[in-house]
Structure formats: structure tokens, C-alpha cells
Enzyme design. Structure first.
Site, PDB file in Angstrom:
ATOM      1  N   HIS A   1       3.697  -2.354   3.086  1.00  0.00           N
ATOM      2  CA  HIS A   1       3.771  -1.014   2.500  1.00  0.00           C
ATOM      3  C   HIS A   1       5.115  -0.841   1.798  1.00  0.00           C
ATOM      4  O   HIS A   1       6.155  -1.209   2.363  1.00  0.00           O
ATOM      5  CB  HIS A   1       3.601   0.055   3.577  1.00  0.00           C
ATOM      6  CG  HIS A   1       2.266   0.031   4.255  1.00  0.00           C
ATOM      7  ND1 HIS A   1       1.959  -0.895   5.228  1.00  0.00           N
ATOM      8  CD2 HIS A   1       1.158   0.794   4.075  1.00  0.00           C
ATOM      9  CE1 HIS A   1       0.707  -0.694   5.639  1.00  0.00           C
ATOM     10  NE2 HIS A   1       0.201   0.317   4.953  1.00  0.00           N
TER      11      HIS A   1
ATOM     12  N   ASP B   1       0.810  -1.220   0.000  1.00  0.00           N
ATOM     13  CA  ASP B   1       0.000   0.000   0.000  1.00  0.00           C
ATOM     14  C   ASP B   1       0.842   1.267   0.000  1.00  0.00           C
ATOM     15  O   ASP B   1       2.007   1.260   0.403  1.00  0.00           O
ATOM     16  CB  ASP B   1      -0.896   0.032   1.247  1.00  0.00           C
ATOM     17  CG  ASP B   1      -2.081  -0.901   1.153  1.00  0.00           C
ATOM     18  OD1 ASP B   1      -2.116  -1.728   0.215  1.00  0.00           O
ATOM     19  OD2 ASP B   1      -2.971  -0.819   2.019  1.00  0.00           O
TER      20      ASP B   1
END
Length: 338
Positions: free
Chosen positions: A286, A144
Site C-alpha cells: 500500500h 493499493d
């Protein structure tokens, strides 16, 4: 009636096979197209019909060579919402007539490869039908908040070295800033999903603002890649039922939270993922934190040693993720917002 329709469709598949082998159909052997209702194509499933609309939007943009500025407009095109409406199965795809629209397109043909998992298998050529997962111990790595100008390219190299593909849920304003990195993500065989424009909590900003966040990011990803993203991951995983109905994409959540955003520690990231991963997991990480990216080679190595295979979200969900639903892992989904 159904038997006759299927018979005509079987003949059509023969035509597809011949053409696929480089042959041509003689004029006297032309295949008559088959008319079907959307109810037949979807088995009366409204989520499948929404997925067909999703594919239709992409085809409208593709057919008209539309610029990214037209992405918002494609969501205004009136597309079928009733199961009794009809379309036509042709040798090249599903032909749909359109109502008057700003793109001035009267008809589109959605290629069958864009309808895998959206249309019931029996209406698709065999090569475009869904099948079960090849490996029971499959997982999907997802990242992400990118793209990041330094860390995302570094991560792409790691994935390539390990022959692994992943799914990247990207923030629209970063895609707009670094479109070539998003292009590189796709070129390497990975998927790109929509993670909002600037990462607000959808449940706090209201439905209209949330939908606008999604469309604005769709536009940025389309500008970079020429394709609308298939999936949306709402920031923090938060989404209301109303937003789930209005956002025209499947919602992808996760079953494994690496908590890399909290740890910012390579060893802890590795341990958390290894401790909580199971067959069918969607793993959240991430690509904006250096320790997270540094943890990926070990995570891949150790999970492979346990017999795991890495796939994209589309592969993990067997190409069958549908708008209006949210997915946490393989075979783990429910209505979006619930």
C-alpha cells in the site's frame, strides 16, 4: 477458405511493414482487407471477446475525444457478443461496425497494439504478438489505496531510482482529489488499475453497486489520464461470481500479502515479502502507509540480489489477462468469484 483469408492477411502484414519503414504503398499494390469472425479472432473464447469489447470502448472514447462524463455511456454501447459476427483486418487495426449509439459512431478501428493478448497471435502483426516472459524470476509490485499526496510521489522517486515499474490500484475518490499524482504515476511508466470508488466490500454491497463503483472510478482515472484502466482489484479481494461477470475488466488479486496494513512496521514488511515471494508472484503493498514505502528500497535490492526482475502486472501476465477471470500470479488464475 481459412487458407485464403490467411494469405490475404499475410499480404497485409507486408503492407504494414512497408509503411512502418516510412514507405508508401503504390496504388496498384493496395491490399484488400480481410474479413474474419470474432470466433476466429478469439478461438471461440468468450473472455477474449469481452477483452475486444474492452478495447473497443477505449477506442470509442478516443475517437470522439469524449469527456469523462461520457464514460458511463460507453458501457451502454452495444458491442459484439456472438462469435459469428464479423470484423475486418486492415493495415492499421481491427475495423468494427457499430450499431446506432449515443456517440454517433458507425465504425471504429482498434489499433493492433491494443489487441495484444486479446486476439489470437496469428491475426496480429508480429510486433504485437504475445511472447513468453523474458525472465523466469519475474514479479510484480502492486500498491493499493492511493494516490496519496505525500507518499505516492515519494514512492515514484524510489521506483525511478531503482529502474522499477509497478502497478497502482487506485481509489476513485483519491484519483479525483489528486489527478496530477495519477498522471505522474502513468508518466513514469507505471500502470494504474481500478480499486473502487471508496473501498467497500463488493461482496456485501451487491452487483449493481459494485459495478457502479467500478464505472465511477473508471471515469476518474479516464479524466486524469485519458485512458480507461485495464484491471480491477476489488477491495479486500472480495468479489462474487455475478460481479465477476458484470465488471468489464480482468480482476487482479495477489499471491503475496505483505500485511503492511497490519504491521505498519518497515522491518516486518520486508521480512514478509522476502519470505513469501516466488517467481511469478503478484506482491500486495500500500502506498498510503509510510513504513510500507520505506520498505520498498530494501525489498527491491534484496529480491534483485536473488535474481528477480520487476515487471508490471501486464508484463507478468503476458498481456493476456481477460475479463471474467481473476489472476493471483503468473499462470495462476480462475473464474472471477470462484
Amino acid at each position: 477458405m481459412i487458407k485464403g483469408m490467411l494469405s490475404r492477411y499475410s499480404l497485409e502484414l507486408v503492407a504494414v511493414a512497408i509503411l512502418g519503414l516510412g514507405g508508401t504503398m503504390p496504388a496498384q499494390a493496395a491490399v484488400k482487407a480481410s474479413t474474419v469472425t470474432f470466433g476466429q479472432l478469439t478461438n471461440q473464447n468468450s473472455h477474449r471477446l469481452a477483452a475486444i469489447r474492452e478495447a473497443a470502448r477505449q477506442e470509442i472514447l478516443t475517437k470522439t475525444h469524449a469527456k469523462a462524463s461520457r464514460v458511463a455511456a460507453v458501457y451502454q454501447v452495444k458491442l459484439p457478443t456472438h462469435m459469428t459476427k464479423k470484423a475486418t483486418l486492415t493495415a492499421s487495426g481491427l475495423r468494427m461496425n457499430l450499431l446506432p449509439n449515443s456517440f454517433k459512431v458507425k465504425q471504429i478501428v482498434i489499433p493492433y497494439q491494443q489487441l495484444t493478448g486479446k486476439v489470437i497471435n496469428r491475426y496480429l502483426p508480429k510486433k504485437n504478438r504475445t511472447t513468453g516472459l523474458k525472465y523466469k524470476k519475474s514479479v510484480a509490485l502492486t500498491f493499493d489505496d492511493g494516490p496519496d499526496p505525500t507518499l505516492t510521489p515519494r514512492l515514484l522517486k524510489i521506483l525511478k531510482q531503482n529502474n522499477v515499474h509497478a502497478t497502482f490500484f487506485e481509489v476513485g475518490q483519491s484519483v479525483s482529489r489528486y489527478p496530477k499524482i495519477t498522471q505522474a504515476v502513468v508518466k513514469a511508466g507505471n500502470e494504474v488499475g481500478n480499486h473502487s470508488w471508496n473501498h467497500p466490500d463488493f461482496s456485501q454491497i451487491g452487483t449493481t453497486a459494485s459495478v457502479n463503483q467500478v464505472i465511477r472510478t473508471d471515469r476518474a482515472i479516464y479524466a486524469a489520464t485519458g485512458k480507461l484502466p485495464q484491471y480491477v482489484r476489488p477491495p479486500y479481494g472480495n468479489i462474487t461470481t455475478a460481479e465477476g461477470r458484470k465488471i468489464q475488466h480482468p480482476i487482479v488479486r495477489w499471491s503475496v500479502d505483505s500485511r503492511d496494513w497490519a504491521y505498519l512496521n518497515k522491518a516486518k514488511d520486508i521480512n514478509e515479502v522476502l519470505r513469501t515471494t516466488h517467481p511469478g508472484s503478484i506482491i500486495l503493498m500500500h502506498d498510503i502507509h509510510a513504513p510500507s514505502v520505506a520498505a520498498v528500497p530494501t525489498i527491491i535490492k534484496r529480491l534483485k540480489a536473488k535474481g528477480y526482475h520487476f515487471v508490471t502486472v501486464s508484463q507478468l501476465l503476458n498481456q493476456q489477462a481477460l475479463p471474467g477471470l481473476q489472476y493471483f500470479a503468473a499462470n495462476n488464475y480462475r473464474t472471477a468469484g470462484k
